[in-house]
Design a protein around this motif. Structure first.
Motif, short mmCIF file in Angstrom:
data_model
loop_
_atom_site.label_atom_id
_atom_site.label_comp_id
_atom_site.label_asym_id
_atom_site.label_seq_id
_atom_site.Cartn_x
_atom_site.Cartn_y
_atom_site.Cartn_z
N TYR A 1 126.76 45.10 41.78
CA TYR A 1 125.48 44.87 42.42
C TYR A 1 125.50 43.58 43.24
CZ TYR A 1 123.75 48.29 39.06
OH TYR A 1 123.54 49.42 38.31
N CYS A 2 124.94 43.66 44.41
CA CYS A 2 124.69 42.48 45.23
C CYS A 2 123.34 41.91 44.83
CB CYS A 2 124.70 42.90 46.69
SG CYS A 2 124.34 41.59 47.87
N ALA A 3 123.24 40.59 44.78
CA ALA A 3 121.99 39.96 44.38
C ALA A 3 121.72 38.73 45.23
CB ALA A 3 122.06 39.56 42.91
N ALA A 4 120.46 38.37 45.32
CA ALA A 4 120.08 37.19 46.08
C ALA A 4 118.90 36.50 45.41
CB ALA A 4 119.73 37.56 47.51
N LEU A 5 118.85 35.21 45.58
CA LEU A 5 117.67 34.43 45.20
C LEU A 5 116.99 34.05 46.51
CD1 LEU A 5 115.94 32.84 43.18
CD2 LEU A 5 117.49 30.90 43.53
N VAL A 6 115.77 34.55 46.69
CA VAL A 6 115.09 34.37 47.98
C VAL A 6 113.75 33.69 47.79
CG1 VAL A 6 116.26 36.37 48.97
CG2 VAL A 6 114.01 36.65 47.93
N PHE A 7 113.33 32.97 48.82
CA PHE A 7 112.03 32.31 48.87
C PHE A 7 111.81 31.28 47.77
CE2 PHE A 7 110.41 34.19 52.54
CZ PHE A 7 110.64 35.56 52.53
N LYS A 8 112.87 30.83 47.15
CA LYS A 8 112.77 29.74 46.21
C LYS A 8 114.15 29.16 45.97
CE LYS A 8 111.98 30.74 41.92
NZ LYS A 8 111.39 31.31 40.65
N SER A 9 114.18 27.93 45.53
CA SER A 9 115.47 27.32 45.20
C SER A 9 115.77 27.57 43.73
CB SER A 9 115.43 25.82 45.49
OG SER A 9 114.41 25.20 44.74
N GLY A 10 117.01 27.35 43.37
CA GLY A 10 117.39 27.59 41.99
C GLY A 10 118.85 27.27 41.79
N TYR A 11 119.42 27.90 40.78
CA TYR A 11 120.80 27.65 40.43
C TYR A 11 121.67 28.86 40.78
CZ TYR A 11 118.93 23.71 37.85
OH TYR A 11 118.28 22.56 37.50
N CYS A 12 122.69 28.61 41.59
CA CYS A 12 123.63 29.69 41.91
C CYS A 12 124.64 29.86 40.77
CB CYS A 12 124.37 29.38 43.20
SG CYS A 12 123.26 29.12 44.60
N ASN A 13 124.73 28.83 39.93
CA ASN A 13 125.62 28.87 38.78
C ASN A 13 124.97 28.10 37.66
OD1 ASN A 13 128.33 29.62 37.76
ND2 ASN A 13 128.60 27.42 37.59
N PRO A 14 124.94 28.58 36.43
CA PRO A 14 125.60 29.80 35.97
C PRO A 14 124.95 31.07 36.53
CG PRO A 14 124.22 28.92 34.25
CD PRO A 14 124.23 27.90 35.34
N MET A 15 125.73 32.12 36.58
CA MET A 15 125.30 33.36 37.19
C MET A 15 124.55 34.21 36.17
SD MET A 15 128.70 34.13 39.43
CE MET A 15 129.80 33.37 38.23
N ARG A 16 123.29 33.88 36.00
CA ARG A 16 122.44 34.65 35.10
C ARG A 16 121.58 35.59 35.93
NH1 ARG A 16 121.28 29.35 32.54
NH2 ARG A 16 122.74 29.09 30.82
N THR A 17 121.33 36.77 35.43
CA THR A 17 120.53 37.74 36.18
C THR A 17 119.14 37.18 36.48
OG1 THR A 17 119.86 38.79 34.10
CG2 THR A 17 121.75 39.73 35.26
N GLN A 18 118.59 36.37 35.59
CA GLN A 18 117.24 35.83 35.81
C GLN A 18 117.20 34.79 36.91
OE1 GLN A 18 118.97 35.78 32.92
NE2 GLN A 18 118.43 34.03 31.65
N ASN A 19 118.36 34.32 37.36
CA ASN A 19 118.40 33.35 38.46
C ASN A 19 118.30 34.02 39.83
OD1 ASN A 19 118.70 31.41 36.54
ND2 ASN A 19 120.84 30.95 37.00
N PHE A 20 118.35 35.35 39.86
CA PHE A 20 118.31 36.10 41.12
C PHE A 20 117.10 37.03 41.10
CE2 PHE A 20 122.45 34.99 42.98
CZ PHE A 20 123.03 34.36 41.89
N ASN A 21 116.43 37.18 42.23
CA ASN A 21 115.20 37.97 42.24
C ASN A 21 115.23 39.16 43.20
OD1 ASN A 21 115.01 36.63 44.68
ND2 ASN A 21 113.30 35.32 44.06
N THR A 22 116.37 39.41 43.81
CA THR A 22 116.49 40.55 44.72
C THR A 22 117.82 41.23 44.46
OG1 THR A 22 115.13 39.44 46.39
CG2 THR A 22 116.48 41.28 47.14
N TRP A 23 117.79 42.57 44.37
CA TRP A 23 118.98 43.32 43.97
C TRP A 23 119.19 44.53 44.86
CZ3 TRP A 23 122.04 41.61 39.96
CH2 TRP A 23 121.50 40.58 39.19
N GLY A 24 120.47 44.85 45.06
CA GLY A 24 120.82 46.10 45.72
C GLY A 24 120.90 47.23 44.71
N GLN A 25 121.27 48.41 45.20
CA GLN A 25 121.32 49.59 44.35
C GLN A 25 122.65 49.74 43.62
OE1 GLN A 25 118.65 51.70 43.70
NE2 GLN A 25 117.67 49.96 44.71
N GLY A 26 123.66 49.05 44.09
CA GLY A 26 124.95 49.09 43.41
C GLY A 26 125.96 50.00 44.08
#
Length: 127
Positions: A95-120
């Motif tokens: 899955y491709c993922a992105a964190l958009v419209f807010k700052s955050g942590y790119c690492n560690p790579m936790r699913t809750q750190n990303f808010n936009t997802w592709g279909q896989g």
């Protein structure tokens, strides 16, 4: 909003290579981090690689270091994952993922750190 569409998955033999692509559309300027996750049947989704859009810093899971490379083509709004020396244990939905419209942590790579997802896109590696 931002939309993500993955491609490039497939079936390969162990030792082979694949390159995954993720095309982003919409408000792509808002992306802070982008990354790749994978989920095998019966397992939790795990981070594979991520990239800070601003700094270009990259991060990798220990299991893929030295074999996978994440990169981004800003002009094409495309995220890539080059996967070399593939192993059967790399078999998963990616899955491709992105964190958009807010700052955050790119690492560690936790699913809750990303808010936009592709279909896989499915990757299958045979021994």
């Amino acid at each position: 909003a931002v939309q993500l569409v993955e491609s490039g998955g497939g079936s390969v033999q162990a030792g082979g290579s694949l390159r995954l692509s993720c095309i982003a559309s919409g408000h792509t300027y808002s992306a802070y981090c982008m990354g790749w996750f994978r989920q095998a049947p019966g397992k939790q989704r795990e981070g594979v690689a991520s990239i800070s859009v601003g700094s270009g810093s990259t991060y990798y899971a220990d299991s893929v270091k030295g074999r996978f490379t994440i990169s981004r083509d800003n002009a094409k709004n495309t995220l890539y994952l080059q996967m070399n020396s593939l192993k059967p244990e790399d078999t998963a939905m990616y899955y491709c993922a992105a964190l958009v419209f807010k700052s955050g942590y790119c690492n560690p790579m936790r699913t809750q750190n990303f808010n936009t997802w592709g279909q896989g896109t499915q990757v299958t590696v045979s021994s």
